[in-house]
Enzyme design. Structure first.
Site, PDB file in Angstrom:
ATOM      1  N   TYR A  57       2.389 -52.191  -1.961  1.00  0.00           N
ATOM      2  CA  TYR A  57       0.949 -52.500  -1.915  1.00  0.00           C
ATOM      3  C   TYR A  57       0.164 -51.237  -1.570  1.00  0.00           C
ATOM      4  CZ  TYR A  57       2.200 -57.501  -1.913  1.00  0.00           C
ATOM      5  OH  TYR A  57       2.694 -58.743  -2.231  1.00  0.00           O
TER       6      TYR A  57
HETATM    7  N1  LIG Z   1       5.507 -61.785  -3.672  1.00  0.00           N
HETATM    8  C1  LIG Z   1       4.689 -61.452  -4.640  1.00  0.00           C
HETATM    9  O1  LIG Z   1       5.102 -61.063  -5.735  1.00  0.00           O
HETATM   10  C2  LIG Z   1       3.200 -61.542  -4.374  1.00  0.00           C
HETATM   11  C3  LIG Z   1       2.291 -61.446  -5.441  1.00  0.00           C
HETATM   12  C4  LIG Z   1       0.939 -61.561  -5.153  1.00  0.00           C
HETATM   13  C5  LIG Z   1       0.514 -61.746  -3.853  1.00  0.00           C
HETATM   14  N2  LIG Z   1       1.406 -61.797  -2.835  1.00  0.00           N
HETATM   15  C6  LIG Z   1       0.993 -61.959  -1.424  1.00  0.00           C
HETATM   16  O2  LIG Z   1       0.166 -63.097  -1.318  1.00  0.00           O
HETATM   17  C7  LIG Z   1      -1.111 -62.735  -0.799  1.00  0.00           C
HETATM   18  C8  LIG Z   1      -2.146 -63.647  -1.404  1.00  0.00           C
HETATM   19  O3  LIG Z   1      -2.050 -63.618  -2.814  1.00  0.00           O
HETATM   20  P1  LIG Z   1      -3.353 -63.472  -3.683  1.00  0.00           P
HETATM   21  O4  LIG Z   1      -4.187 -62.353  -3.162  1.00  0.00           O
HETATM   22  O5  LIG Z   1      -2.928 -63.432  -5.107  1.00  0.00           O
HETATM   23  O6  LIG Z   1      -4.094 -64.877  -3.324  1.00  0.00           O
HETATM   24  P2  LIG Z   1      -5.173 -65.689  -4.131  1.00  0.00           P
HETATM   25  O7  LIG Z   1      -5.904 -66.540  -3.150  1.00  0.00           O
HETATM   26  O8  LIG Z   1      -4.594 -66.396  -5.285  1.00  0.00           O
HETATM   27  O9  LIG Z   1      -6.176 -64.568  -4.718  1.00  0.00           O
HETATM   28  C9  LIG Z   1      -6.992 -63.857  -3.845  1.00  0.00           C
HETATM   29  C10 LIG Z   1      -8.174 -63.288  -4.610  1.00  0.00           C
HETATM   30  O10 LIG Z   1      -9.018 -64.334  -5.074  1.00  0.00           O
HETATM   31  C11 LIG Z   1     -10.370 -63.978  -4.892  1.00  0.00           C
HETATM   32  N3  LIG Z   1     -10.924 -64.895  -3.878  1.00  0.00           N
HETATM   33  C12 LIG Z   1     -10.262 -65.440  -2.812  1.00  0.00           C
HETATM   34  N4  LIG Z   1     -11.097 -66.253  -2.103  1.00  0.00           N
HETATM   35  C13 LIG Z   1     -12.272 -66.222  -2.751  1.00  0.00           C
HETATM   36  C14 LIG Z   1     -13.516 -66.878  -2.518  1.00  0.00           C
HETATM   37  N5  LIG Z   1     -13.714 -67.721  -1.494  1.00  0.00           N
HETATM   38  N6  LIG Z   1     -14.532 -66.647  -3.386  1.00  0.00           N
HETATM   39  C15 LIG Z   1     -14.364 -65.807  -4.432  1.00  0.00           C
HETATM   40  N7  LIG Z   1     -13.213 -65.153  -4.702  1.00  0.00           N
HETATM   41  C16 LIG Z   1     -12.184 -65.365  -3.868  1.00  0.00           C
HETATM   42  C17 LIG Z   1     -10.373 -62.525  -4.421  1.00  0.00           C
HETATM   43  O11 LIG Z   1     -10.263 -61.670  -5.555  1.00  0.00           O
HETATM   44  P3  LIG Z   1     -11.518 -60.899  -6.189  1.00  0.00           P
HETATM   45  O12 LIG Z   1     -12.493 -60.685  -5.084  1.00  0.00           O
HETATM   46  O13 LIG Z   1     -10.925 -59.666  -6.728  1.00  0.00           O
HETATM   47  O14 LIG Z   1     -12.008 -61.810  -7.264  1.00  0.00           O
HETATM   48  C18 LIG Z   1      -9.057 -62.439  -3.697  1.00  0.00           C
HETATM   49  O15 LIG Z   1      -8.568 -61.136  -3.583  1.00  0.00           O
HETATM   50  C19 LIG Z   1      -1.242 -61.236  -1.105  1.00  0.00           C
HETATM   51  O16 LIG Z   1      -2.134 -60.578  -0.233  1.00  0.00           O
HETATM   52  C20 LIG Z   1       0.177 -60.778  -0.912  1.00  0.00           C
HETATM   53  O17 LIG Z   1       0.434 -60.606   0.478  1.00  0.00           O
HETATM   54  C21 LIG Z   1       2.750 -61.708  -3.078  1.00  0.00           C
END
Ligand SMILES: NC(=O)c1ccc[n+]([C@@H]2O[C@H](COP(=O)([O-])OP(=O)(O)OC[C@H]3O[C@@H](n4cnc5c(N)ncnc54)[C@H](OP(=O)(O)O)[C@@H]3O)[C@@H](O)[C@H]2O)c1
Length: 336
Positions: A57
């Site tokens: 990351y």
């Molecule tokens: N193991 C793996 O392969 C893997 C892969 C991915 C993630 N992860 C882990 O899981 C965590 C969470 O995953 P994720 O970031 O993909 O979660 P997610 O909740 O699916 O996506 C988060 C993104 O959605 C948008 N968002 C979230 N809440 C919002 C709201 N209230 N209003 C508007 N936009 C909103 C933002 O992106 P924008 O502002 O850019 O639109 C935010 O960065 C990561 O930080 C990481 O630690 C692991």
């Protein structure tokens, strides 16, 4: 003030985790070190005790930032990181060989400024390294006290079960937790991974509970924000940017509004309601959005509720692993 969240044990382990995990994939990328510190503080004040990062990351910056933030509360944090994806151009700077895992763990320990990693995920299955090599190396790191618990991410159920069975048969430290992609648009985990984890008492920390922002109300059949991950990242555009997903987002936003919930909070609550799930991993670049995610804990949504089924009906339920889809209908030989 730190408000302890109820939380539960992670898998069969004796470690208690809060019902939400803060993902730090945005730290050092969309979230500056200052915003990352705000996100960390909000998470801690709300009682979140588990934090998820990975060596890749922000090219190690997420671990560096998190390492500084946990310095004065390390013993109250359950710290998770991962290895598999390339950390440099060298052909051995990747994968799950003993060679790379040992170096990856040492590098993460330095960046995180800690003596041990609480939960160490294999970030993806390595199709080219013998499973015995990987798991003997992991067990050595556990015995050396550098890793407390191994875990798996992006493994299929058979890959996870094979690793788990090998560890049990050899008396090696076995995975205590799975980290699959799981949200209303990506439900493959329901077929094998979630039932397996329930059956084996393996914890589940699903990532991307809002589908990278798809289910936060800002996307719709024709609606797009000015910027956002699904528009700015080709990888996420490929993963979520189909017209059928944008139409799902439209239907989900309408349903959330009908029940008076923030779409992002309802999307997270829906993931959390599955009985196999220990804690969804929430990720954000914005303190206000993190507050919305934490608000998911106030939504009363149970797996056996009408609302849960109504939300599930917005997307396609994946077919059963045996393809005997008649078994979920009345047209069956009968069940036990
Ligand atoms: N193991 C793996 O392969 C893997 C892969 C991915 C993630 N992860 C882990 O899981 C965590 C969470 O995953 P994720 O970031 O993909 O979660 P997610 O909740 O699916 O996506 C988060 C993104 O959605 C948008 N968002 C979230 N809440 C919002 C709201 N209230 N209003 C508007 N936009 C909103 C933002 O992106 P924008 O502002 O850019 O639109 C935010 O960065 C990561 O930080 C990481 O630690 C692991």
């Amino acid at each position: 003030m730190i408000r302890p969240m109820a939380g539960q044990f992670l898998g069969k382990s004796g470690v208690r985790v809060s019902p939400l995990c803060l993902g730090t994939m945005s730290f050092g990328n969309e979230a500056s070190p200052e915003v990352s510190a705000q996100l960390f503080r909000i998470a801690r004040e709300s009682g979140i005790n588990i934090f998820d990062t990975a060596d890749v990351y922000s090219a190690g910056e997420s671990e560096r930032i998190l390492g500084k933030l946990i310095a004065d509360c390390r013993d109250e944090i359950v710290l998770a990181t991962k290895a598999y994806f390339p950390t440099g151009p060298d052909r051995n700077a990747r994968g799950l060989s003993r060679y790379h895992i040992v170096r990856a763990v040492e590098a993460s320990l330095k960046r995180l400024n800690t003596e041990y990693i609480d939960i160490f995920y294999l970030h993806r299955h390595d199709d080219e390294t013998a499973i015995e090599e990987t798991w003997r190396a992991i067990d050595d790191l556990v015995r050396a006290g550098k890793i407390l618990y191994p875990a798996l991410s992006n493994f299929s159920a058979w890959q996870g079960m094979k690793a788990t069975s090998l560890c049990r048969s050899r008396g090696w430290a076995a995975p205590i937790c799975f980290q699959p992609m799981y949200n209303l648009a990506k439900r493959q985990a329901e077929v094998e991974i979630l039932p397996m984890c329930l059956n084996e008492e393996i914890g589940v920390m699903p990532y991307s509970p809002t589908g990278g922002g798809l289910l936060t109300g800002k996307y719709g059949a024709t609606r797009r924000p000015d910027s956002g991950r699904l528009l700015d990242s080709k990888m996420y555009e490929v993963r979520y940017g189909s017209q059928s997903n944008f139409e799902l987002a439209e239907r989900f936003t309408a349903l959330s509004e009908k029940y008076g919930h923030e779409p992002a909070a309802l999307a997270i609550a829906w993931v959390a309601a599955h009985p196999a799930v220990s804690a969804p991993i929430v990720g954000t670049r914005s303190p206000a959005h993190l507050q919305v995610a934490i608000g998911s804990l106030d939504i009363e949504l149970t797996y056996d509720s009408e609302l849960y089924r109504e939300i599930a009906s917005l997307s396609t339920t994946p077919p059963p692993a045996t393809d005997r889809n008649e078994e979920v209908s009345a047209h069956n030989f009968g069940s036990r």
